[in-house]
Write a protein that holds these residues in place. Structure first.
Motif, mmCIF file in Angstrom:
data_model
loop_
_atom_site.group_PDB
_atom_site.id
_atom_site.type_symbol
_atom_site.label_atom_id
_atom_site.label_comp_id
_atom_site.label_asym_id
_atom_site.label_seq_id
_atom_site.Cartn_x
_atom_site.Cartn_y
_atom_site.Cartn_z
ATOM 1 N N ASN A 385 34.641 3.713 55.192
ATOM 2 C CA ASN A 385 35.579 2.600 55.055
ATOM 3 C C ASN A 385 35.172 1.601 53.992
ATOM 4 O O ASN A 385 35.764 0.533 53.880
ATOM 5 C CB ASN A 385 35.752 1.883 56.398
ATOM 6 C CG ASN A 385 36.763 2.587 57.277
ATOM 7 O OD1 ASN A 385 37.382 3.561 56.862
ATOM 8 N ND2 ASN A 385 36.924 2.114 58.487
ATOM 9 N N TYR A 386 34.157 1.903 53.213
ATOM 10 C CA TYR A 386 33.929 1.144 51.977
ATOM 11 C C TYR A 386 34.971 1.583 50.954
ATOM 12 O O TYR A 386 35.515 2.688 51.023
ATOM 13 C CB TYR A 386 32.537 1.438 51.415
ATOM 14 C CG TYR A 386 31.423 0.608 52.009
ATOM 15 C CD1 TYR A 386 31.072 -0.622 51.456
ATOM 16 C CD2 TYR A 386 30.707 1.060 53.103
ATOM 17 C CE1 TYR A 386 30.041 -1.375 51.987
ATOM 18 C CE2 TYR A 386 29.670 0.314 53.646
ATOM 19 C CZ TYR A 386 29.350 -0.902 53.087
ATOM 20 O OH TYR A 386 28.331 -1.649 53.610
ATOM 21 N N ASP A 387 35.242 0.717 50.018
ATOM 22 C CA ASP A 387 36.152 1.056 48.931
ATOM 23 C C ASP A 387 35.444 0.795 47.606
ATOM 24 O O ASP A 387 35.265 -0.364 47.222
ATOM 25 C CB ASP A 387 37.428 0.216 49.017
ATOM 26 C CG ASP A 387 38.470 0.632 47.984
ATOM 27 O OD1 ASP A 387 38.314 1.736 47.406
ATOM 28 O OD2 ASP A 387 39.427 -0.136 47.766
ATOM 29 N N PRO A 389 34.543 4.849 48.980
ATOM 30 C CA PRO A 389 33.726 5.323 50.106
ATOM 31 C C PRO A 389 32.296 5.656 49.683
ATOM 32 O O PRO A 389 32.039 6.052 48.549
ATOM 33 C CB PRO A 389 34.473 6.587 50.565
ATOM 34 C CG PRO A 389 35.866 6.429 50.051
ATOM 35 C CD PRO A 389 35.740 5.697 48.764
ATOM 36 N N PRO A 405 41.970 8.622 55.488
ATOM 37 C CA PRO A 405 41.022 7.929 56.372
ATOM 38 C C PRO A 405 41.491 7.978 57.816
ATOM 39 O O PRO A 405 42.675 7.846 58.102
ATOM 40 C CB PRO A 405 41.032 6.489 55.852
ATOM 41 C CG PRO A 405 42.395 6.325 55.274
ATOM 42 C CD PRO A 405 42.771 7.672 54.710
ATOM 43 N N GLU A 407 41.457 5.916 60.892
ATOM 44 C CA GLU A 407 41.179 4.519 61.182
ATOM 45 C C GLU A 407 41.060 4.295 62.676
ATOM 46 O O GLU A 407 41.842 4.812 63.461
ATOM 47 C CB GLU A 407 42.285 3.638 60.601
ATOM 48 C CG GLU A 407 42.383 3.749 59.079
ATOM 49 C CD GLU A 407 43.588 3.032 58.531
ATOM 50 O OE1 GLU A 407 44.451 2.629 59.336
ATOM 51 O OE2 GLU A 407 43.680 2.867 57.310
ATOM 52 N N ARG A 522 39.878 -3.535 57.509
ATOM 53 C CA ARG A 522 39.147 -2.294 57.756
ATOM 54 C C ARG A 522 38.189 -1.915 56.642
ATOM 55 O O ARG A 522 37.145 -1.327 56.898
ATOM 56 C CB ARG A 522 40.142 -1.149 57.980
ATOM 57 C CG ARG A 522 41.051 -1.393 59.149
ATOM 58 C CD ARG A 522 41.955 -0.199 59.405
ATOM 59 N NE ARG A 522 42.914 -0.520 60.451
ATOM 60 C CZ ARG A 522 42.640 -0.532 61.740
ATOM 61 N NH1 ARG A 522 41.421 -0.250 62.134
ATOM 62 N NH2 ARG A 522 43.555 -0.848 62.616
ATOM 63 N N THR A 523 38.548 -2.200 55.434
ATOM 64 C CA THR A 523 37.712 -1.746 54.320
ATOM 65 C C THR A 523 36.906 -2.897 53.735
ATOM 66 O O THR A 523 37.316 -4.058 53.788
ATOM 67 C CB THR A 523 38.578 -1.115 53.211
ATOM 68 O OG1 THR A 523 39.527 -2.085 52.751
ATOM 69 C CG2 THR A 523 39.304 0.101 53.735
ATOM 70 N N GLN A 525 35.404 -4.105 50.241
ATOM 71 C CA GLN A 525 35.565 -3.855 48.807
ATOM 72 C C GLN A 525 34.235 -4.086 48.084
ATOM 73 O O GLN A 525 33.980 -5.152 47.553
ATOM 74 C CB GLN A 525 36.643 -4.784 48.228
ATOM 75 C CG GLN A 525 37.968 -4.727 48.944
ATOM 76 C CD GLN A 525 38.726 -3.444 48.662
ATOM 77 O OE1 GLN A 525 38.559 -2.856 47.604
ATOM 78 N NE2 GLN A 525 39.559 -3.019 49.591
#
Length: 1017
Positions: A385-387, A389, A405, A407, A522-523, A525
């Protein structure tokens, strides 16, 4: 090939986890029922030890909130200890956190939330975790099990353009959780690859908790099958169950018969496959009712709205689902996760019992990595869930990313912030990520909102909970409302498909502006600073390092997992669990060599027996544990009411206890506690107080609790959090400044603390009114000076109040005292030392005084007080507090534990970058002394469990630190400080829970028109 990226931070005998047991130790010479300590290693040489194998089980399923343990039930004067469930659990979690290696302590932390059906238990469990591990984020455990199969093992294949219904069966040592996990049902196409359309997948869990039917239930059945109770004393049942558990695990792993290491009255006691198969069948029968209720919830979920029924029609027709009793046919895949669910025969028995009509879902077994699967799934979920990933599929170069993804449910609670005129923001929780309402959605009233008067214009905002971090609350300002009708009731609408929340009200205008899209939470950045680009073997995944730690707080083991740069694979995780780690961490001090002291004189009453009796065991009948010298399991022995009454009665005879041999510590404490209101504090007691003698954390925090209750009883308006902060400041730094408007109670607070510390006016407590004409310290230390009697040999510890500290420059009259107390080893002159002392200074910033210099502020600990509220009927006076017993001492200071906070880090980072980028003065940055004080203060608040005991909230402490230890240094020309103020405004955007900090920033902005910034009015 490079090192395995998934790092296990807690290890035991090369295993990638820590046993979850803990030990309560106490001094039998101290009779205070609340004085105990908790440690993770088996103590050596301790006279009184109680082993807890089931602290989490007690936390979740214990019918009573307290246990009482006794030292020796043969003596009616025996000391006892009261163990409160939530307090023990918080202490246990703090010890777990302290075990993390130092280099990983600062990383973001996540804990897995088990499936808990009871709302009160779930809320209590979450509150305990959040109090013990500040800033932690809670992840739902069933969904993280799904992520293990989907992201790590990659055996879970979800059907496109259809509902996917997964049954997660996680049966551990003390919990049996069954959860139905649903993927998003709208069939949205995000991307297309060679295999066809992929959906925007989301999991949501319907929870079912069946706590009694878990691994310990299996051990009990084996205990019965083996007939152990026929020849083994009841008091030895706890040891027998542990031996049976070991044999069960070994027999399940190897498939061979394993002898139980217990004495028998004939044939050897053997756990074999046949017995395990029989017990598995019984376990599935017990789980059937929970499963049926879960399926009923699944049916309601799929048919609760017209839209849901329409989207479910095709699958219902295909699976021949007519009503709730057929809902089990909707389950596509079963994920077997817990160790108990891997018992021989369990899968077959589950199919026969739960799916009797022949419907057979696909079954995926976690395999030998069951001990770490949920934690690995949680870490994979966070990395993905990193952007962009940080968990990537192999393509020969480690470059390709997963597509759709999966979620999880709402990652953080949602709060409604309400700020009425002249009041601080009040935050009300409107959505809990772990409640069933999140699964089904809809609209419901918001409880616990404060009454709003008709015609009032409060401001409101909808924000994620504190664990989401400062960045998640930025850009979510307050919105103006208008109350049409009192009491201003509101409702929350939650859409689980779009993951959006809305506030509605027919009594409050303007609530249409209050909504939040949870998808944005959720992510994270952040690009990886050093992405992994090395070669990968088949089946491995590329991992970029991330600042995250996943904690799986299991019943039998604790897993702490983080990711460094490298690679991982399901096969490697299985190898680690099966074969052990190659090399232990340097911080691992669990070598398995420690053994507990003999418990021959200890007896314990469990939550099932503590009200009526004490579980006792004859020493000669006890077994000695191979690893820890276990006591018998609490509650396993016969109940003996007479001994229990004697144990309780011993608490009611302080005079006798104080006089008993070997009870010197109790004798020093009890008489003070029994003082009448008319008695003065004895000089001898005050003289015994030594600033350099520190007391154990449990003793100090319990004394604070008692003190709070006593003070509130006689002066309910006194701000006890000011007292707590001032005492912590005294523990850290020898000179504490109290700042605030005239009449706010600064001097009164110091006099109160003097009484709390047992100081006697004119003997060990000295008040000195500073005069404006002082230019040196002769008035203090020359012959006949006000403090001259403290120079030289003086056996007492003193507290000194300098009232109106800054009426003249403190450097004039306190320079030598500063040096003596802060690194000068007490030397007031080359041939003279001053007595052990601590300093309070009170200061007003008005026309008659001057602000203290930055150098003075840096060397002192500044505590700012607010003006007393106007409605207080008795704003001053402490004569009624004379009977309060003195504290036993101050706590030890260290930087262990949770000594960082994301908000403080954000402010310090913003200041550092701004000073460098704009070439600002470096003196606006906090000094090393201040940084050390901040860490020490946060560490004390954590170690002393001040949040859990409702003595000092983390938000309040962080607010005080930022306002009084960091931002107080903002002083100078506005054009030189404007970049720093801009950076701080951005870093603290949305942090309305920090009113002191925001007020200081607001003051700086108001002073901008004058061209000069000062931290003082």
């Amino acid at each position: 090939m490079s090192e395995h990226a998934f790092q296990f931070l807690l290890q035991h005998e090369r295993q990638p986890f820590l046993p979850s047991r803990c030990y309560i130790t106490a001094d039998p010479n101290v009779y205070d029922p609340r004085q105990w300590s908790l440690q993770l290693d088996a103590p050596v040489g301790a006279p009184w030890v109680y082993q807890l194998d089931d602290v989490k089980d007690w936390m979740l399923h214990g019918p009573k909130a307290e246990r009482r343990i006794f030292f020796d039930i043969s003596n009616y004067r025996t000391p006892s200890r009261v163990l409160e469930r939530d307090e023990v659990f918080r202490a246990y979690l703090r010890k777990i956190l302290e075990r993390l290696p130092a280099e990983y302590m600062q990383r973001r932390k996540y804990a897995l939330m088990p499936s808990i059906g009871d709302d009160k238990t779930r809320a209590r469990y979450m509150e305990a975790i959040e109090a013990a591990i500040p800033g932690i984020t809670i992840l739902p455990e069933p969904e993280m099990v799904v992520e293990f199969f989907r992201l790590v093992k990659r055996t879970l294949k979800l059907e496109t353009r259809a509902n996917n219904v997964l049954l997660v069966v996680d049966i551990g040592a003390s919990t049996a959780n069954m959860s139905i996990v649903l993927s998003r049902r709208d069939g949205t196409v995000l991307d297309v690859d060679a295999k066809g359309a992929q959906r925007d997948l989301r999991v949501r869990a319907l929870r079912g908790d069946s706590g009694p039917y878990a691994g310990r239930w299996v051990d009990e059945r084996l205990y019965e099958l083996l007939g152990v109770a026929e020849f083994l004393p009841q008091e030895d049942k706890g040891h027998a169950l542990r031996a049976i558990e070991q044999a069960k695990v070994e027999a399940s792993r190897t498939g061979s018969a394993v002898q139980v290491e217990l004495p028998s009255n004939g044939d050897p006691l053997v756990v074999d496959r046949d017995k395990l198969v029989a017990v598995s069948a019984g376990l599935c029968t017990e789980l059937k009712s929970t499963f049926q209720k879960l399926c009923e919830r699944l049916y309601v979920n799929q048919t609760s709205t017209d839209d849901a029924r329409k989207k479910s029609e095709d699958r219902f027709r295909e699976r021949a689902v007519g009503d709730a009793k057929d809902a089990h046919r909707l389950i596509d895949t079963i994920l077997l996760a817990g160790g108990t669910s891997l018992l021989p025969g369990f899968q077959d028995a589950m199919m026969e019992t739960l799916f009797p009509d022949g419907h057979r879902p696909n079954v995926l077994r976690v395999g030998s990595s069951f001990a770490v699967a949920a934690a690995a799934g949680g870490l994979a979920h966070v990395l993905h869930n990193y952007d962009p990933p940080r968990l990537r599929e192999p393509d020969g170069k480690g470059g390709s990313v997963f597509k759709a993804p999966l979620e999880s449910t709402l990652p953080y609670p949602l709060l409604l912030g309400i700020k009425q005129a002249g009041e601080r923001e009040r935050q009300v929780e409107v959505l809990d990520p772990n409640e069933p309402f999140i699964d089904d959605g809809g609209q419901r009233p918001i409880p616990d909102t404060p009454p709003l008067a008709a015609g009032s214009q409060p401001r409101m905002r909808l924000i994620p909970g504190g664990a989401a971090g400062v960045a998640a609350r930025q850009g979510r300002p307050f919105r103006a409302m208008s109350v049409r009708h009192s009491p201003g009731k509101m409702a929350i609408e939650w859409d689980p498909l779009r993951q959006k929340a809305f506030v509605h009200s027919s009594q409050v205008d303007g609530t249409g502006t209050l909504w939040i899209d949870a998808n944005t939470l959720r992510t994270r950045q952040e690009s990886a600073l050093d992405p992994f680009d090395g070669p990968l073997r088949p089946g491995a995944l590329a991992v970029d390092a991330a600042e995250d730690v996943i904690l799986d707080l299991g019943m039998s083991k604790i897993v702490a997992l983080t990711a460094d740069r490298g690679w991982t694979s399901a096969e490697e995780l299985e190898r680690v669990v099966h074969e052990g780690l190659h090399a232990p961490l340097a911080a691992d001090n669990q070598d398995g060599a420690n053994t507990a002291a003999s418990h021959d004189e200890a007896a314990v009453a469990d939550d099932t027996a503590m009200d009526v009796g004490v579980a006792a065991a004859t020493p000669s009948e006890r077994f000695t544990s191979e690893a820890s010298g276990n006591q018998p399991s609490a509650g396993d022995g016969p109940q003996r009411g007479a001994e229990a009454e004697a144990g309780v009665a011993s608490r009611a005879a302080p005079a006798e206890r104080a006089a008993s041999p070997g009870n010197e510590r109790a004798a020093a404490i009890e008489p003070v506690a029994q003082q009448s209101d008319a008695e003065e504090i004895d000089v001898g007691t005050a003289a015994a107080f030594d600033w350099d003698v520190r007391v154990p954390d449990s003793q100090f925090s319990y004394a604070l609790e008692t003190l709070r209750d006593q003070i509130k009883a006689v002066d309910p308006h006194l701000q006890f959090d000011d007292i707590v902060v001032a005492l912590l400041a005294l523990a850290i730094r020898p000179i504490v400044l109290l700042a605030g408007p005239p009449g706010c109670g600064k001097s009164t607070l110091v006099r109160t603390i003097a009484q709390i510390l047992g100081k006697k006016v004119g003997h060990t407590f000295h008040e000195i009114a500073v005069q404006a004409h002082w230019e040196n310290d002769g008035v203090l230390f020359d012959q006949g000076g006000r403090l001259s009697h403290l120079v030289g040999e003086n056996p007492h510890s003193h507290l000194i109040l300098f009232d109106e500290f800054n009426l003249t420059r403190p450097e004039y009259y306190l320079s030598r005292l500063f040096n003596a107390l802060d690194g000068g080893n007490g030397a007031i002159a080359p041939d003279a030392k001053i007595a052990s002392c601590r300093i309070f200074g009170t200061m007003n910033i008005d026309d008659s005084s001057r602000p203290p210099s930055p150098k003075v502020i840096d060397r002192c600990f500044l505590v700012e007080l607010a003006q007393v509220e106007w409605q207080v009927d008795k704003p001053t006076g402490i004569g009624s507090l004379a009977s309060i017993p003195p504290l036993p001492g101050l706590p030890m200071v260290s930087v262990d534990g949770a000594n960082t906070d994301e908000r403080i880090n954000a402010v310090l980072h913003a200041l550092q970058l701004t000073v460098i980028e704009h070439d600002l003065r470096h003196d606006i940055l906090p000094s090393r002394r201040v940084l050390a004080d901040i860490k020490s203060l946060l560490g004390l608040q954590h170690r002393l469990d001040l949040q859990g005991k409702d003595l000092l909230k983390r938000d309040d402490l962080v607010d005080r630190i930022l306002a009084s230890r960091v931002l107080v240094k903002l002083s100078g020309a506005f054009d030189q400080l404007q970049p720093a103020l801009d950076a701080l405004d951005k870093a603290l955007d949305g942090a309305e829970e920090l009113p002191r900090t925001r007020r200081r920033l607001k003051l700086a902005r108001q002073q901008a028109r004058l061209g000069f910034i000062s931290p003082w009015q």
